[in-house]
Write an enzyme that holds these catalytic residues in place. Structure first.
Site, PDB file in Angstrom:
ATOM      1  N   CYS A 211       1.584  -1.477  -0.029  1.00  0.00           N
ATOM      2  CA  CYS A 211      -0.152  -0.217   0.236  1.00  0.00           C
ATOM      3  C   CYS A 211       0.820   1.026   0.235  1.00  0.00           C
ATOM      4  O   CYS A 211       1.878   1.021  -0.108  1.00  0.00           O
ATOM      5  CB  CYS A 211      -0.995  -0.579   0.957  1.00  0.00           C
ATOM      6  SG  CYS A 211      -0.179   0.320   2.140  1.00  0.00           S
TER       7      CYS A 211
ATOM      8  N   CYS B 120       3.914   1.475   2.624  1.00  0.00           N
ATOM      9  CA  CYS B 120       4.976   1.254   2.279  1.00  0.00           C
ATOM     10  C   CYS B 120       5.837   2.219   1.818  1.00  0.00           C
ATOM     11  O   CYS B 120       7.144   1.818   1.659  1.00  0.00           O
ATOM     12  CB  CYS B 120       4.693  -0.191   1.765  1.00  0.00           C
ATOM     13  SG  CYS B 120       3.566  -1.463   1.821  1.00  0.00           S
TER      14      CYS B 120
ATOM     15  N   ASP C 268     -10.569 -21.924 -13.097  1.00  0.00           N
ATOM     16  CA  ASP C 268     -10.159 -23.587 -12.706  1.00  0.00           C
ATOM     17  C   ASP C 268     -10.600 -23.629 -11.592  1.00  0.00           C
ATOM     18  O   ASP C 268     -11.471 -22.924 -10.607  1.00  0.00           O
ATOM     19  CB  ASP C 268      -9.190 -22.526 -12.345  1.00  0.00           C
ATOM     20  CG  ASP C 268      -7.432 -23.242 -11.501  1.00  0.00           C
ATOM     21  OD1 ASP C 268      -7.717 -24.635 -11.386  1.00  0.00           O
ATOM     22  OD2 ASP C 268      -7.379 -22.892 -10.292  1.00  0.00           O
TER      23      ASP C 268
ATOM     24  N   ASP D 292      -6.503 -18.519 -11.653  1.00  0.00           N
ATOM     25  CA  ASP D 292      -5.597 -17.417 -10.543  1.00  0.00           C
ATOM     26  C   ASP D 292      -3.945 -17.630 -10.489  1.00  0.00           C
ATOM     27  O   ASP D 292      -3.466 -16.969 -10.146  1.00  0.00           O
ATOM     28  CB  ASP D 292      -6.205 -17.553  -9.277  1.00  0.00           C
ATOM     29  CG  ASP D 292      -5.890 -19.320  -8.473  1.00  0.00           C
ATOM     30  OD1 ASP D 292      -5.900 -19.744  -9.368  1.00  0.00           O
ATOM     31  OD2 ASP D 292      -5.792 -18.621  -7.382  1.00  0.00           O
TER      32      ASP D 292
ATOM     33  N   ASP E 187      -2.614 -21.815 -14.825  1.00  0.00           N
ATOM     34  CA  ASP E 187      -3.651 -21.283 -15.201  1.00  0.00           C
ATOM     35  C   ASP E 187      -3.362 -20.164 -16.285  1.00  0.00           C
ATOM     36  O   ASP E 187      -3.782 -19.596 -17.657  1.00  0.00           O
ATOM     37  CB  ASP E 187      -4.846 -20.455 -14.644  1.00  0.00           C
ATOM     38  CG  ASP E 187      -4.846 -21.307 -13.858  1.00  0.00           C
ATOM     39  OD1 ASP E 187      -5.368 -22.626 -13.988  1.00  0.00           O
ATOM     40  OD2 ASP E 187      -5.529 -20.494 -12.596  1.00  0.00           O
TER      41      ASP E 187
END
Lengths: 64, 814
Positions: B105, B108, B510, B696, B700
């Site tokens: 964020c 940071c 998936d 994800d 995939d």
């Protein structure tokens, strides 16, 4: 209508000035990060923090 | 922050129990999960940066132990490696680009800038939160290892990128786009001001010199718009003409060039009308759409970063005399023996030299449960060692690894993807060709009938039929849809995905990580005298110290404020379970063979987690993958919307079938490897289906790249996001909403095109016959464009009224 001959060139000059200022700002990283600066006003004065952390070596001011 | 109150103060993960380390931050003590986090929190406090904890919006990542930190950073001092990643600006200034993992964020960014700025010798730190990259310039007293150590101590994992990354094409692209957008905006505003003077002049009378002056000024402000801001359109048009097709940029470029050229001609010859304001607004509006699209694309990450993140940068090579040396992973060669620590990544493909180990191969199989390996079994670069340390003999490195193969698959699938031919694009291109023919015919016709009116009539045809309405019909609707979807947490990376989303017939999910999120305790079977709650407490006491997914599922089943019995002499057996003394007796929790201490186990406990003591088993814990809360409603909404759902998973048939049954999905395929999934997709597409793929994981990625439209979850891996068209930053529920918005977008888009066609069909003949004076042509052109834009604004207004199941779930989950 002669006033136009002053006002219009003036507006063009201002426009060019604004354009140059904007280009300068973009080239000097002002628009690269739009998320962090909004946090900065929430912080305590960095100099005050420096004075408290006596163990650390003196710090340079963080670059703008 | 509730997570901070319960979990580790620094990273938010669960605490190891009563004896958690304590960190002193800003005068108060806070419980943390490990020594690494304690060091990170106290160091941050020491620098006077404790404000970070107040500002952040997401917990930090777990900090590494400090010995590990200094070892890693020291390894980057090897001259051979430093040459790769550091660029010398001049005799004493150095620059490097780091990929910072754990950057979550804006706080940071603030922390990193302050923490590094405090190092003597650091000249400039610039952190980009979206790209998770930091550019650092430093001079003599500082060095790359010191910078890396500072970041590691703060709990981030810095990864120096190849020096070529400093050329940062993205940053250049973004800056240029911003400049072009602003120039277009300024120019359009000014041109509009001068034009309004001219419009008033038409009605109230205007002095000829003033009129001339305003025209020349219009030319002055419109010129940079056309020659600077509109450059991407001309470049794009040139590219597609070279490729011998008519893309959307072609009519746009033609429109801009024609209007501008005609206006310049008029200005020089004192003709009737100039259209500098129209050209400015046109360019500005189109650029706004492009800018939004570019920002979404940049946020979704890129492939090179993903690769750097997946493989460890270093390996511990075992020398002939048995000592270790830390080398860069790029320096490894086939035949080297490397030591991999528990929790470490495998640096290259190779064979296991040690007796046995367990690795997390989610990378290839996509499944979260670690796999046991015995001596000689292959290890795959990028997978993570769950238990170790082990030695591995390197067999393949760099481009020959399985991971590189998956990446190549992604790239190939992305190239071979049949681009959805945007209907609007073809219509507009065909229309432009017809208008140009018509204009030529008008010019020829009038030059025979009345040469003095030839130019005005031709111009009227060009202007009144301006492809603007056509050219804007698609981008206006798409830009609006992008904005509406982004508000719902749906980030569209490739805008033509909207059309695909609306016209898809099948959706392939998936399973692991997409439809399910984590393991959860399903059922407890007690065997002895204890009741379920007591058995759970005992198991939870043992499980709390472990980070194995199964242990975490058991520990999570217990309320956080529940007091647990103390565990003494806790010991973890590799690929078995946990043993410890609780309330005076030795308990074992884990696989049945481990818990019972024998090889012959009752079949019904084969896949359960067993709690046992010296006399025999106490309870069996059945774990199952938990479906995401919103999965069922989402699938139902998508089915109601006419999509055929399907699951393609790498997991066992039993688990896939169970998940499919609970979601009401009839078609499923299990045990598929990435290439099989791609093949399955190709088969569907060959049968005429248009497929949305949702995933994800890294495994995939090829599937995502090969589907008509691919959707990745933002909680998933970087690679999956880079290979996808749409990134869901929230939960799955947004998908049904996105599909509805996409359909509406397509409907409005068609409406816009039909309107533009009707308008043009009715006015072009009048223009060709010379009935339309240029000022009316300009008015008609602006009005038709305005209509298109206003119509596009209707997208997304429907949802304020609608209460679809998906919208309700989204609210409930939020």
């Amino acid at each position: 209508m002669n006033i136009l001959l002053v006002m219009i060139p003036l507006s063009i000059l201002l426009l060019i000035g604004a354009g140059i200022a904007f280009f300068w700002a973009v080239d000097h990283d002002q628009f690269d990060d739009l998320d962090t600066p909004r946090l900065l006003p929430l912080l305590d004065d960095p100099d005050a923090i420096d004075a408290e952390s006596a163990e650390e070596p003196p710090r340079e001011a963080p670059p703008p | 922050m509730s997570s901070a109150a319960r979990g580790c103060w620094h990273c938010g993960e669960s605490l190891p129990g009563a004896e958690a380390p304590q960190a002193r931050v800003a005068g108060t003590t806070h419980a943390v999960c490990c020594e690494g986090c304690r060091a990170a929190a106290e160091w941050i406090d020491q620098l006077g940066l404790a404000d970070y904890y107040r500002l952040r919006s997401a917990p930090a990542s777990r900090a590494p132990e400090s010995s590990e930190a200094s070892r890693t950073s020291a390894a980057w001092a090897r001259p051979g490696l430093e040459r790769h990643v550091v660029r010398e600006l001049d005799s004493d200034r150095r620059e490097a680009m780091l990929l910072v993992e754990g950057l979550r964020c804006s706080a940071c960014v603030w922390l990193i800038e302050r923490a590094l700025g405090a190092l003597p010798g650091v000249l400039h730190v610039q952190v980009n939160a979206a790209a998770r990259r930091a550019r650092i310039t430093w001079t003599a007293p500082c060095s790359l290892p010191r910078i890396l150590e500072a970041l590691l101590r703060a709990g981030y994992r810095p990864l120096p990128l190849d020096a070529a990354a400093l050329d940062d094409s993205r940053r250049r692209e973004q800056r240029t786009a911003l400049k072009q957008l602003v120039v277009a905006g300024f120019g359009a505003m000014q041109a509009m001001m001068y034009a309004s003077g001219l419009y008033f002049g038409v009605f109230d009378g205007i002095d000829a010199t003033a009129r001339e002056l305003l025209r020349w000024l219009g030319l002055l402000v419109a010129t940079p718009v056309v020659f600077y801001s509109a450059r991407p359109f001309f470049a794009g048009a040139l590219r597609s003409l070279r490729a011998r097709r008519l893309g959307m940029d072609v009519p746009v470029a033609i429109a801009i060039a024609l209007i501008y050229a005609a206006s310049v001609y008029e200005a020089f010859h004192g003709g009737a009308e100039v259209y500098f304001d129209s050209v400015g607004m046109f360019v500005f509006f189109l650029l706004t759409g492009r800018y939004l699209e570019m920002r979404a694309r940049h946020r979704a990450g890129d492939l090179t970063d993903a690769l750097a993140r997946l493989t460890p940068a270093f390996a511990d090579r075992v020398r002939a005399d048995g000592t270790l040396e830390r080398v860069g992973a790029i320096e490894l060669a086939a035949g080297d023996v490397v030591l991999i620590a528990a929790g470490g990544g495998v640096p290259a493909d190779g064979a296991l030299e040690s007796e046995r180990c367990r690795v997390d191969e989610a990378l290839v199989s996509g499944e979260s449960a670690p796999v046991s390996k015995r001596r000689g079994a292959p290890l795959i670069a990028g997978s993570v060692l769950v238990e170790g340390p082990v030695e591995m003999r390197v067999e393949r490195v760099g481009a020959d690894t399985v991971l590189a193969g998956i990446l190549a698959l992604v790239t190939r699938a992305a190239i071979e993807r049949p681009r959805l031919a945007a209907a609007g694009e073809r219509a507009a291109a065909g229309f432009v060709a017809r208008v140009l023919t018509l204009a030529a015919l008008t010019a020829i016709g009038w030059s025979f009938a009345d040469p003095s009116r030839a130019f005005t009539a031709t111009l009227a045809v060009l202007v009144v039929s301006c492809p603007c309405a056509f050219a804007l019909a698609v981008p206006a609707a798409i830009t609006r849809a992008l904005g509406v979807l982004a508000r719902h947490g749906v980030l569209v990376v490739r805008p033509d995905a909207i059309e695909g989303l609306a016209s898809a017939t099948h959706i392939v999910f998936d399973k692991t990580g997409t439809l399910t999120d984590r393991l959860a305790l399903e059922r407890i079977d007690t065997i002895g005298s204890l009741d379920r709650a007591q058995a759970l407490l005992l198991a939870g006491a043992l499980a709390r110290g472990s980070r194995h997914p199964a242990s975490m599922a058991i520990a999570n089943a217990i309320d956080d404020d529940q007091a647990l019995p103390a565990v003494e002499d806790a010991r973890t057996e590799a690929s078995g379970g946990i043993e410890g003394r609780v309330e005076g007796r030795i308990l074992r929790l884990g696989r049945a063979d481990f818990a019972l201490g024998c090889d012959t186990i009752p079949a019904e406990y084969a896949d359960a987690v067993l709690l046992a003591d010296a006399t025999g088993s106490i309870a069996a814990f059945r774990l199952s993958e938990q479906l995401r809360a919103e999965a069922r409603a989402t699938v139902a909404a998508l089915v109601a919307d006419g999509l055929t759902p399907e699951i393609a998973s790498g997991d066992d048939a039993g688990k896939v079938a169970a998940a499919a049954a609970r979601l009401g999905i009839a078609h499923w395929k299990a045990r598929l490897r990435p290439a099989d999934k791609l093949a399955r997709l190709a088969a569907l597409r060959a049968a005429g289906a248009r497929v949305i793929a949702v995933g994800d994981g890294i495994n995939d990625a090829p599937v995502l790249a090969g589907a008509d439209v691919s959707v990745a979850l933002a909680s998933g891996t970087e690679l999956a996001q880079a290979a996808s068209d749409i990134v869901l930053s929230g939960d799955l529920g947004a998908l049904a909403e996105a599909r509805a918005t996409a359909r509406q977008t397509l409907a409005i888009l068609r409406q816009n095109q039909r309107w533009a066609l009707v308008y043009n069909l009715s006015v072009v003949p009048l223009g060709a016959l010379g009935f339309v004076p240029p000022w009316l042509a300009a008015l008609g052109m602006s009005a038709s464009s305005l209509f298109v834009v206003l119509n596009a604004l209707r997208i997304g207004r429907r949802e304020e009224r609608s209460d679809t199941p998906a919208a309700l779930t989204a609210q409930a989950v939020a």
